[in-house]
Design a protein around this motif. Structure first.
Motif, PDB file in Angstrom:
ATOM      1  N   LEU A 100       0.835  -1.200   0.000  1.00 47.09           N
ATOM      2  CA  LEU A 100       0.000   0.000   0.000  1.00 47.09           C
ATOM      3  C   LEU A 100       0.871   1.252   0.000  1.00 47.09           C
ATOM      4  CD1 LEU A 100      -2.736  -1.099   2.545  1.00 47.09           C
ATOM      5  CD2 LEU A 100      -2.797  -1.148   0.056  1.00 47.09           C
ATOM      6  N   GLU A 101       1.997   1.169   0.718  1.00 48.94           N
ATOM      7  CA  GLU A 101       2.908   2.303   0.797  1.00 48.94           C
ATOM      8  C   GLU A 101       3.456   2.644  -0.595  1.00 48.94           C
ATOM      9  OE1 GLU A 101       3.852   5.324   2.824  1.00 48.94           O
ATOM     10  OE2 GLU A 101       2.695   3.670   3.658  1.00 48.94           O
ATOM     11  N   GLU A 102       3.858   1.562  -1.303  1.00 49.89           N
ATOM     12  CA  GLU A 102       4.417   1.741  -2.661  1.00 49.89           C
ATOM     13  C   GLU A 102       3.413   2.447  -3.574  1.00 49.89           C
ATOM     14  OE1 GLU A 102       6.300  -1.587  -4.982  1.00 49.89           O
ATOM     15  OE2 GLU A 102       6.101  -2.539  -3.030  1.00 49.89           O
ATOM     16  N   THR A 103       2.130   1.993  -3.490  1.00 50.93           N
ATOM     17  CA  THR A 103       1.140   2.554  -4.399  1.00 50.93           C
ATOM     18  C   THR A 103       0.911   4.029  -4.097  1.00 50.93           C
ATOM     19  OG1 THR A 103      -0.701   1.972  -2.990  1.00 50.93           O
ATOM     20  CG2 THR A 103      -0.072   0.362  -4.624  1.00 50.93           C
ATOM     21  N   ARG A 104       0.964   4.385  -2.813  1.00 53.56           N
ATOM     22  CA  ARG A 104       0.737   5.790  -2.448  1.00 53.56           C
ATOM     23  C   ARG A 104       1.906   6.656  -2.901  1.00 53.56           C
ATOM     24  NH1 ARG A 104      -1.914   3.604   2.909  1.00 53.56           N
ATOM     25  NH2 ARG A 104      -4.041   3.625   2.216  1.00 53.56           N
ATOM     26  N   LEU A 105       3.119   6.140  -2.722  1.00 50.23           N
ATOM     27  CA  LEU A 105       4.300   6.907  -3.129  1.00 50.23           C
ATOM     28  C   LEU A 105       4.350   7.082  -4.642  1.00 50.23           C
ATOM     29  CD1 LEU A 105       7.023   5.338  -0.802  1.00 50.23           C
ATOM     30  CD2 LEU A 105       6.143   7.662  -0.712  1.00 50.23           C
ATOM     31  N   GLY A 106       3.827   6.060  -5.353  1.00 52.98           N
ATOM     32  CA  GLY A 106       3.887   6.074  -6.822  1.00 52.98           C
ATOM     33  C   GLY A 106       2.871   7.001  -7.457  1.00 52.98           C
ATOM     34  N   ALA A 107       1.936   7.507  -6.671  1.00 52.52           N
ATOM     35  CA  ALA A 107       0.869   8.323  -7.250  1.00 52.52           C
ATOM     36  C   ALA A 107       1.364   9.732  -7.568  1.00 52.52           C
ATOM     37  CB  ALA A 107      -0.292   8.413  -6.270  1.00 52.52           C
ATOM     38  N   GLY A 108       1.157  10.170  -8.799  1.00 49.12           N
ATOM     39  CA  GLY A 108       1.537  11.534  -9.168  1.00 49.12           C
ATOM     40  C   GLY A 108       0.705  11.965 -10.352  1.00 49.12           C
ATOM     41  N   ARG A 118      -5.916   1.744  -8.305  1.00 42.77           N
ATOM     42  CA  ARG A 118      -6.086   0.385  -8.826  1.00 42.77           C
ATOM     43  C   ARG A 118      -5.134  -0.586  -8.112  1.00 42.77           C
ATOM     44  NH1 ARG A 118      -6.480   1.815 -14.201  1.00 42.77           N
ATOM     45  NH2 ARG A 118      -4.278   1.378 -14.501  1.00 42.77           N
ATOM     46  N   ASN A 119      -3.885  -0.119  -7.963  1.00 42.23           N
ATOM     47  CA  ASN A 119      -2.896  -0.964  -7.281  1.00 42.23           C
ATOM     48  C   ASN A 119      -3.278  -1.200  -5.831  1.00 42.23           C
ATOM     49  OD1 ASN A 119      -1.327  -1.260  -9.514  1.00 42.23           O
ATOM     50  ND2 ASN A 119       0.102   0.383  -8.991  1.00 42.23           N
ATOM     51  N   GLU A 120      -3.852  -0.136  -5.239  1.00 39.53           N
ATOM     52  CA  GLU A 120      -4.241  -0.242  -3.839  1.00 39.53           C
ATOM     53  C   GLU A 120      -5.345  -1.300  -3.679  1.00 39.53           C
ATOM     54  OE1 GLU A 120      -4.819   2.996  -0.252  1.00 39.53           O
ATOM     55  OE2 GLU A 120      -5.118   3.597  -2.327  1.00 39.53           O
ATOM     56  N   ILE A 121      -6.307  -1.258  -4.602  1.00 39.36           N
ATOM     57  CA  ILE A 121      -7.397  -2.248  -4.567  1.00 39.36           C
ATOM     58  C   ILE A 121      -6.822  -3.650  -4.734  1.00 39.36           C
ATOM     59  CG2 ILE A 121      -9.382  -3.128  -5.889  1.00 39.36           C
ATOM     60  CD1 ILE A 121     -10.156  -0.196  -6.390  1.00 39.36           C
ATOM     61  N   THR A 122      -5.906  -3.799  -5.707  1.00 35.03           N
ATOM     62  CA  THR A 122      -5.303  -5.117  -5.949  1.00 35.03           C
ATOM     63  C   THR A 122      -4.592  -5.616  -4.692  1.00 35.03           C
ATOM     64  OG1 THR A 122      -4.944  -4.426  -8.205  1.00 35.03           O
ATOM     65  CG2 THR A 122      -3.796  -6.403  -7.518  1.00 35.03           C
ATOM     66  N   ALA A 123      -3.872  -4.707  -4.039  1.00 28.82           N
ATOM     67  CA  ALA A 123      -3.132  -5.115  -2.845  1.00 28.82           C
ATOM     68  C   ALA A 123      -4.085  -5.558  -1.739  1.00 28.82           C
ATOM     69  CB  ALA A 123      -2.262  -3.949  -2.361  1.00 28.82           C
ATOM     70  N   PHE A 124      -5.187  -4.815  -1.566  1.00 25.18           N
ATOM     71  CA  PHE A 124      -6.176  -5.192  -0.551  1.00 25.18           C
ATOM     72  C   PHE A 124      -6.775  -6.564  -0.871  1.00 25.18           C
ATOM     73  CE2 PHE A 124      -6.927  -0.549   0.629  1.00 25.18           C
ATOM     74  CZ  PHE A 124      -6.410  -0.701   1.908  1.00 25.18           C
ATOM     75  N   VAL A 125      -7.164  -6.726  -2.138  1.00 23.54           N
ATOM     76  CA  VAL A 125      -7.804  -7.986  -2.544  1.00 23.54           C
ATOM     77  C   VAL A 125      -6.840  -9.157  -2.358  1.00 23.54           C
ATOM     78  CG1 VAL A 125      -8.669  -9.263  -4.562  1.00 23.54           C
ATOM     79  CG2 VAL A 125      -9.478  -6.952  -4.111  1.00 23.54           C
ATOM     80  N   ASP A 126      -5.586  -8.966  -2.771  1.00 26.75           N
ATOM     81  CA  ASP A 126      -4.597 -10.045  -2.625  1.00 26.75           C
ATOM     82  C   ASP A 126      -4.437 -10.443  -1.165  1.00 26.75           C
ATOM     83  OD1 ASP A 126      -4.057 -10.425  -5.257  1.00 26.75           O
ATOM     84  OD2 ASP A 126      -2.367  -9.026  -5.317  1.00 26.75           O
TER      85      ASP A 126
END
Lengths: 187, 208
Positions: A100-108, A118-126
């Motif tokens: 989740l940290e990676e996805t937040r840092l990657g947002a720009g 989208r990545n955040e959702i995938t991470a939660f689902v996984d």
């Protein structure tokens, strides 16, 4: 050849037409890899299991019956291979779950934010799927990610449609609890 | 207000599979508790369906076809694809040799030839004991599917072992219509392995 039905391709492949089998592989590679990937949590393992499943399918094409649904037979093989893999404890671990940290840092920027969500959702689902038992995970994956009906799922996992209904309910409830704990349902 | 709708029914309602959909819908409009759970289940479903579809690596189909072609090559024989079958063949040979020695000893001791039924019964017991051992081994290793394949071959061996025409069935299997029928129940690859196993019997100088 792309327009031929699954059964027509199976018949040709049985007769030694390897190109017909290749069309079947191309047709089903994505759903099979996706299923194995969600079950194991590892993309690398998923491709290995999917490859073994297609090879096994090739050697047992004579068992495919004209009236049976081809995808059910193929998914039964993939499901059995996946469960053996999980039982053997061979999993190489989760290699695709994005933190989740990676996805937040990657947002720009707007598209970056969309992609991060989208990545955040995938991470939660996984993470939530990982916490389910294989019995519950497989019915959830087959229903929600493969869009299969209860009868097809029952044929693949070898139980009655009523059992699929119960397992889906329990699996969904567990997912709901896990996602609530993670605060994911507020997204 | 009617009692709460069970989770199982709420879940089925999501899939349009619940009995009495109208009754459930009406209940959801009146019961905030059930409506909240249902809404969260809908969110869970939405979450799962929103997960991006993964794409398969570009070389995947090519790798599969390469593996299929490699497996289909005659040079890669059954003994490489199924190393356990080689061990199984060796075990069968050892089993037959042991039984033959036992039969010869028994013959010398009793000076009376043993009947086919007696031999079949001995072989049956030995194969059953061997089966138990193989089952334990394969279950431990987690090779259930291999074991099931193996079981299919051994089931046939047992059928043959129980046959009063044991010797002929094993040595002249090609001329035995019932053996051909058994072989036909196997897929082509399994049948090949089975025929190899039978050939091992031939080479094992089976002389009860």
């Amino acid at each position: 050849m792309q327009n031929l039905s699954d059964w027509e391709l199976v018949t040709q492949a049985r007769g030694g037409d390897i190109a017909a089998f290749e069309v079947l592989v191309q047709r089903y590679q994505e759903p099979v890899v996706r299923f194995c990937s969600r079950m194991t949590g590892s993309r690398e393992d998923a491709e290995d299991i999917a490859q073994e499943s297609f090879v096994r399918l090739y050697h047992t094409l004579h068992r495919v019956k004209p009236k049976a649904k081809f995808s059910t037979y193929l998914f039964t093989i993939a499901r059995n291979r996946t469960l053996n893999h999980l039982r053997d404890g061979k999993s190489r671990g989760h290699d695709k779950a994005v933190s989740l940290e990676e996805t937040r840092l990657g947002a720009g920027g707007p598209s970056g934010a969309q992609s991060a969500r989208r990545n955040e959702i995938t991470a939660f689902v996984d993470r939530a799927l990982e916490r389910l038992s294989p019995d519950h995970r497989e019915v959830i994956v087959l229903r929600e990610l493969q869009g299969m009906d209860y009868e097809s799922i029952a044929a693949i996992v070898g139980c009655r449609p009523g059992t699929v209904k119960s397992r889906l309910a329990r699996g969904r409830e567990q997912l709901r609890q896990h996602l609530l704990e993670m605060g994911a349902l507020d997204l | 207000m009617s009692k709460h709708v069970s989770l199982k029914e709420l879940s089925a309602h999501l899939d349009g599979q619940a009995r009495g959909a109208g009754r459930i819908q009406q209940h959801l409009q009146q019961c905030p508790e059930c409506a909240r759970v249902y809404s969260e289940l809908e969110n869970v479903q939405g979450f799962l369906r929103k997960t991006p579809q993964e794409e398969v690596g570009p070389g995947f189909a090519a790798r599969v076809m390469c593996a299929v072609r490699e497996e289909a090559q005659p040079s890669k024989g059954w003994e490489r694809r199924y190393p356990w079958a080689l061990a199984a063949s060796a075990a069968v040979v050892a089993l037959c040799a042991g039984l033959a020695m036992f039969a010869m000893w028994a013959f010398e001791e009793a000076h009376t030839p043993r009947t086919d039924q007696e031999i079949a019964s001995d072989l049956d017991s030995l194969v059953l004991a061997w089966l138990d051992e193989m089952e334990e081994m394969h279950m431990e290793e987690g090779h259930q599917d291999q074991f099931l394949d193996e079981l299919a071959y051994l089931d046939i061996l047992l059928t043959m072992a129980a046959d009063p025409e044991l010797e002929e069935a094993m040595l002249v299997y090609e001329d035995e219509p019932h053996v051909d029928e058994l072989v036909e129940t196997l897929d082509e690859e399994s049948a090949d392995i089975f025929v190899e196993l039978l050939a091992t019997y031939d080479q094992g100088a089976w002389t009860p």
